[in-house]
Design an enzyme around this catalytic site. Structure first.
Site, PDB file in Angstrom:
ATOM      1  N   ALA A   8      54.816  38.538  28.335  1.00  0.00           N
ATOM      2  CA  ALA A   8      56.074  37.899  28.717  1.00  0.00           C
ATOM      3  C   ALA A   8      57.101  38.861  29.297  1.00  0.00           C
ATOM      4  O   ALA A   8      58.185  38.434  29.697  1.00  0.00           O
ATOM      5  CB  ALA A   8      56.679  37.186  27.507  1.00  0.00           C
ATOM      6  N   GLY A   9      56.775  40.152  29.365  1.00  0.00           N
ATOM      7  CA  GLY A   9      57.747  41.125  29.861  1.00  0.00           C
ATOM      8  C   GLY A   9      58.217  40.824  31.274  1.00  0.00           C
ATOM      9  O   GLY A   9      57.428  40.425  32.131  1.00  0.00           O
ATOM     10  N   GLN A  71      57.447  32.229  25.788  1.00  0.00           N
ATOM     11  CA  GLN A  71      58.507  32.883  25.029  1.00  0.00           C
ATOM     12  C   GLN A  71      59.804  32.797  25.824  1.00  0.00           C
ATOM     13  O   GLN A  71      59.951  33.451  26.856  1.00  0.00           O
ATOM     14  CB  GLN A  71      58.168  34.352  24.741  1.00  0.00           C
ATOM     15  N   GLY A  76      61.946  40.098  21.844  1.00  0.00           N
ATOM     16  CA  GLY A  76      61.163  41.159  21.238  1.00  0.00           C
ATOM     17  C   GLY A  76      59.728  40.769  20.963  1.00  0.00           C
ATOM     18  O   GLY A  76      59.331  39.602  21.073  1.00  0.00           O
ATOM     19  N   ASN A 164      52.877  54.664  17.920  1.00  0.00           N
ATOM     20  CA  ASN A 164      52.333  53.313  17.866  1.00  0.00           C
ATOM     21  C   ASN A 164      52.028  52.829  19.282  1.00  0.00           C
ATOM     22  O   ASN A 164      52.887  52.853  20.156  1.00  0.00           O
ATOM     23  CB  ASN A 164      53.365  52.390  17.207  1.00  0.00           C
ATOM     24  N   ARG A 328      31.111  38.870  59.211  1.00  0.00           N
ATOM     25  CA  ARG A 328      31.998  37.890  58.589  1.00  0.00           C
ATOM     26  C   ARG A 328      31.208  36.943  57.679  1.00  0.00           C
ATOM     27  O   ARG A 328      29.981  36.975  57.648  1.00  0.00           O
ATOM     28  CB  ARG A 328      32.770  37.136  59.676  1.00  0.00           C
ATOM     29  N   LYS A 346      29.283  36.140  62.731  1.00  0.00           N
ATOM     30  CA  LYS A 346      29.896  35.194  61.798  1.00  0.00           C
ATOM     31  C   LYS A 346      28.986  33.993  61.583  1.00  0.00           C
ATOM     32  O   LYS A 346      28.512  33.396  62.541  1.00  0.00           O
ATOM     33  CB  LYS A 346      31.256  34.751  62.349  1.00  0.00           C
ATOM     34  N   HIS A 358      25.933  46.391  71.254  1.00  0.00           N
ATOM     35  CA  HIS A 358      27.214  46.756  71.865  1.00  0.00           C
ATOM     36  C   HIS A 358      28.072  45.518  72.165  1.00  0.00           C
ATOM     37  O   HIS A 358      27.593  44.555  72.764  1.00  0.00           O
ATOM     38  CB  HIS A 358      27.021  47.493  73.203  1.00  0.00           C
ATOM     39  N   ARG A 435      24.618  32.615  88.088  1.00  0.00           N
ATOM     40  CA  ARG A 435      25.750  33.403  88.561  1.00  0.00           C
ATOM     41  C   ARG A 435      25.867  33.227  90.068  1.00  0.00           C
ATOM     42  O   ARG A 435      24.920  32.809  90.743  1.00  0.00           O
ATOM     43  CB  ARG A 435      25.595  34.890  88.200  1.00  0.00           C
TER      44      ARG A 435
END
Length: 452
Positions: A8-9, A71, A76, A164, A328, A346, A358, A435
């Site tokens: 709880a800090g 808390q 404390g 402690n 991936r 991927k 390449h 092409r």
């Protein structure tokens, strides 16, 4: 056994909106480290105490074996344990841990439990060269009589080096009785859990101690500086364990494991590598410098060259990956596959002995065996709305600078000429070229710059 974890800090010194116990150590929240250690002790009840503003704690860490108590206000450590009282079984001891002390081992905690048994109050203590800031263990004739906090200690008590750690175990019925007697009449105005020691002594309950194997097991986190220090300690411990297993590390100080790294025999890891999640390296794997590997499996004798990045990938035996390769999620490579520099794969399966060496993107594809994918090839898998699959059968040769517009299939043994934009399936064992016809323009002159 009951286990209560105090988390709880507020963590003001962390300078962060994130609750302190959720800050990562080796890729996992501090509190998760403590919970995982607690589970090794097989508790019957495991309760986490969180604080005001820490609602993210139960949201992120909820599990069937965890209960939570809030808390508020935070008065404390004794007050924090009070919040767990309704959830504790009186017939078994209660172990109290801290969510910002992540490196305590189950072995050290078991030693404390064995020392205390079912009827003693047990405290984990440690001797420090500089105990400033810690509660001191006060003994009379060798027996622990109380714990005094730094701000409440007398000069003679400040000379005590045994401190402690905060970690303790107590008979639960007695613990509840002692908690009810706590007072906040102290310099901090808080209910100190440590005050139960005096109550135990008054009740004639023996107070015993145990010490951890290493001082760093008791180190807590209150700042980013301390978090960084614990990260280095933790990574050093991981590196030491890998070395003991026979892994070759070029520099044990320059490896980061943020999860679980499982290595076979004769594995070599160069500097600057990061392993996240569950990673498995089979026998003879070599990982070159500055690679990031996340939730992936790499087969025997494969070589990952520098600056490669894996995420949720499966790599077969004797593959060569990189440098500067990216695998991936959904990538599955069979044996002897070569993925070269500036190649991204991927959600694709690539069969044995195929190569993309390449400047290539292979996405949402199934690639057969002995396929050569030329430089600059792109599988065009996304039309802006849907993703479609490319299928390249065995023994295909894909010329450089080719685009494959999915969904599409390239038949077994086909050849795609360089520069092809493939929009229709390519038949097996034939050359497919798409092409513009090459022309040469006579008397061509380049433009000249016009003076202004």
């Amino acid at each position: 056994m009951n286990i209560v974890i105090l988390a709880a800090g507020m963590g003001k010194r962390m300078q962060s909106a994130l609750p302190k116990v959720l800050h990562p150590l080796a890729g996992k929240p501090l509190l998760s480290h403590v919970i995982d250690t607690a589970r090794q002790l097989s508790p019957s009840r495991l309760c986490v105490i969180y604080g005001h503003g820490g609602e993210q704690v139960p949201q992120l860490l909820q599990a069937k074996d965890l209960s939570f108590a809030k808390q508020e206000p935070q008065l404390g450590t004794g007050h924090a344990v009070m919040q767990a009282v309704p959830q504790l079984d009186d017939h078994t001891p209660t172990l109290i841990l801290y969510g910002d002390v992540p490196l305590t081992t189950a072995a050290s905690l078991q030693r404390l439990l064995d020392s205390a048994g079912n009827d003693k109050l047990g405290i984990l203590t440690v001797n420090l060269g500089n105990p400033t800031g810690y509660g001191r263990i006060v003994r009379e004739n060798g027996a622990i009589t109380r714990i005094v906090e730094q701000k409440d200690a007398k000069p003679a008590e400040l000379e005590i080096n045994e401190i402690n750690t905060g970690i303790m175990v107590a008979p639960t019925a007695a613990l509840k009785r002692w908690l009810a007697k706590l007072s906040n009449n102290n310099a901090q105005g808080e209910y100190y859990l440590t005050d139960i020691v005096a109550s135990a002594v008054a009740d004639g309950v023996a107070v015993v101690s145990a010490q951890p194997d290493h001082e760093w097991e008791t180190h807590g986190v209150n700042s980013k500086v301390q978090l960084a220090e614990l990260e280095r300690i933790h990574q050093r411990n991981i590196a030491h364990a890998l070395l003991e297993q026979g892994v070759t590390l070029a520099d044990p100080a320059r490896i980061d494991v943020r999860g679980t790294l499982t290595c076979g025999r004769d594995v070599t890891i160069d500097v600057g590598c990061v392993f996240e999640g569950d990673v498995s390296l089979a026998d003879g794997v070599r990982i070159d410098a500055n690679c990031v590997i996340h939730n992936s499996t790499i087969g025997a004798r494969s070589h990952v060259r520098p600056y490669s990045h894996f995420e949720n990938a499966v790599v077969g035996a004797e593959c060569i990956i990189g440098p500067y390769a990216r695998l991936r999620p959904g990538t599955v490579l069979a044996e002897d596959v070569h993925i070269g520099n500036f190649v991204e794969v991927k959600n694709s399966d690539i069969a044995a002995h195929s190569k993309a060496n390449h400047l290539t993107y292979v996405g949402d594809s199934t690639v057969g065996s002995r396929v050569n994918i030329g430089a600059g090839t792109i599988t065009c898998n996304y039309d802006g709305v849907n993703k479609s699959r490319t299928i390249i059968e065995d023994d295909v040769f894909v010329g450089s600078a080719t685009q494959l517009i999915a969904p599409i299939r390239v038949g077994k043994g086909a050849t795609l000429g360089a520069g092809t934009t493939l929009t229709k399936d390519a038949p097996a064992d034939k050359l497919t070229v798409s092409r513009a016809k090459q022309i040469t323009v006579d008397n061509w002159q380049r433009p000249v710059k016009i003076k202004k």
